[in-house]
Design an enzyme around this catalytic site. Structure first.
Site, PDB file in Angstrom:
ATOM      1  N   LYS A   7     -23.551  47.200 -73.412  1.00 25.08           N
ATOM      2  CA  LYS A   7     -24.190  46.771 -72.164  1.00 25.08           C
ATOM      3  C   LYS A   7     -24.244  47.928 -71.168  1.00 25.08           C
ATOM      4  O   LYS A   7     -25.248  48.149 -70.505  1.00 25.08           O
ATOM      5  CB  LYS A   7     -23.444  45.579 -71.563  1.00 25.08           C
TER       6      LYS A   7
ATOM      7  N   SER B 299     -23.204  42.551 -67.898  1.00 25.77           N
ATOM      8  CA  SER B 299     -22.012  41.707 -67.897  1.00 25.77           C
ATOM      9  C   SER B 299     -20.947  42.222 -66.932  1.00 25.77           C
ATOM     10  O   SER B 299     -20.736  43.433 -66.806  1.00 25.77           O
ATOM     11  CB  SER B 299     -21.446  41.690 -69.314  1.00 25.77           C
TER      12      SER B 299
ATOM     13  N   TYR C 156     -18.852  45.663 -77.518  1.00 21.53           N
ATOM     14  CA  TYR C 156     -19.889  44.828 -76.900  1.00 21.53           C
ATOM     15  C   TYR C 156     -20.168  45.291 -75.469  1.00 21.53           C
ATOM     16  O   TYR C 156     -21.322  45.534 -75.083  1.00 21.53           O
ATOM     17  CB  TYR C 156     -19.452  43.356 -76.895  1.00 21.53           C
TER      18      TYR C 156
END
Ligand SMILES: NC(=O)c1ccc[n+]([C@@H]2O[C@H](COP(=O)([O-])OP(=O)(O)OC[C@H]3O[C@@H](n4cnc5c(N)ncnc54)[C@H](O)[C@@H]3O)[C@@H](O)[C@H]2O)c1
Length: 334
Positions: free
Chosen positions: A145, A117, A141
């Site tokens: 990643k 991301s 989050y």
């Protein structure tokens, strides 16, 4: 080619499965349906289960020994929820992904494309980021990643595993044939909120952050049509070995965006022109963890994958509006 798509019942995974089919490939979907709807799997080869279920992975590989590559998209993806429930995010996105990669390596399925991301990037003057720019993942989050990028790089350096890591910018829009799109009931991202406000499903669209250091004070993003994003995966799968040969490394990271930065006010103006009416607006301070934003330097995607975005932001807005009209038929809810 046959391609395992984890998270293939999701928003991006189902669109990517379709792009693979249109290019003549066969997707094999592995999804627990934790969030993705069963309807998005359609009639594709489907294993309902968890990415960390090693016996399921062994069965899947035995039944499909001709899998050429895996696109690993399965994840928990809701940023505020990751702040509230870090254990679930680290368990599912990190621990389970590690098991998946280890099992794929043991099974002789070493080619992995990973969904990362743009939210990893630190804010940079001018907002255009290359793959080598500084990172500052702002949420649990985003940190999951980043951890998986690092794990993939380390595993690729030490084992047969090979990794192409795609850092998606901001996917918007729907499958051009309106077979899939955003399925959450109350989407939190900006275009989903605009669609809700335009359709009268919420009273106003709230511009969060109007005093940011951008040209009009609102956050800047690089909105990439989900169909273009899906096509980038097709390119990356087809050229997987060539991409890594070209960089001379067992893993690499590639930005997937349009290369254009668009502010929230600019997105609203485009939205209103496609929609043909004004959207009621109000303003609020930035939400905790909201980034000023970034847009992609896309030189690497162009050079390595031969890919650039082809669809416009108006195409994406038009398809999101059309999907909002249609999705009740497929999902059974507005
Ligand atoms: N949507 C975005 O804005 C965006 C931006 C950058 C990166 N990404 C990444 O792209 C990927 C796909 O995102 P999306 O928007 O399609 O999300 P999504 O939630 O629609 O899809 C994820 C899918 O993974 C499945 N899943 C979750 N945990 C699983 C598990 N343990 N085992 C099997 N299946 C599981 C879910 O059921 C769902 O169908 C994710 O990895 C996400 O982090 C998304």
């Amino acid at each position: 080619m046959k391609v395992l798509v984890t998270g293939g019942a999701g928003y991006i995974g189902s669109t990517t499965a379709k792009a693979l089919e249109e290019a003549g490939h066969t997707p094999v979907i592995l999804d627990s349906l934790l969030s993705g709807p069963r309807a998005f799997v359609r009639d594709r080869i489907f294993y309902e289960g968890d990415i960390a279920d090693r016996s399921l992975l062994r069965r899947l590989a035995a039944e499909h020994p001709d899998i050429d590559a895996t696109i690993h998209m399965a994840a928990r993806i809701v940023v505020p929820e990751s702040v509230q429930q870090p254990y679930e995010y680290y368990r599912d996105n990190v621990a389970k992904s590690l098991d998946l990669f280890d099992e794929l390596t043991s099974l002789g399925l070493p080619r992995v494309l990973f969904s990362s991301s743009a939210s990893l990037y630190a804010t940079k003057d001018g907002f255009e980021v290359t793959e080598d720019d500084a990172l500052d993942p702002p949420s649990p989050y985003a940190r999951t990643k980043r951890m998986m990028e690092q794990a993939l790089q380390d595993m690729a350096a030490a084992t047969e595993l090979r990794a192409v890591i795609l850092r998606y910018f901001n996917p918007i829009g729907s499958d051009p044939d309106l077979e899939s799109g955003i399925y959450v009931k109350e989407p939190s991202h900006v275009l989903g909120q605009l669609v809700l406000a335009a359709r009268g499903q919420k009273p106003t669209f709230t511009v969060t952050g109007t005093d940011l250091p951008t040209r009009d004070g609102t956050g800047i993003r690089d909105y990439v049509h989900v169909w273009d994003l899906a096509r980038a995966h097709v390119r990356a799968v087809e050229q997987f070995d060539d991409v890594l040969a070209a960089v001379g490394a067992p893993s690499t990271i590639v930005n997937i965006g349009t290369g254009d930065g668009v502010t929230v006010r600019e997105l609203i103006a485009s939205f209103e022109s496609v929609f043909g009416a004004k959207v009621p607006l109000d303003e609020a301070p930035p939400r905790p963890g909201d980034a000023v934003g970034a847009f992609a330097n896309v030189d690497k995607a162009r050079e390595l994958l031969g890919w650039t975005a082809e669809l416009t932001i108006d195409d994406a807005i038009g398809s999101a509006l059309a999907w909002a009209e249609k999705r009740h038929e497929i999902l059974g809810y507005e």
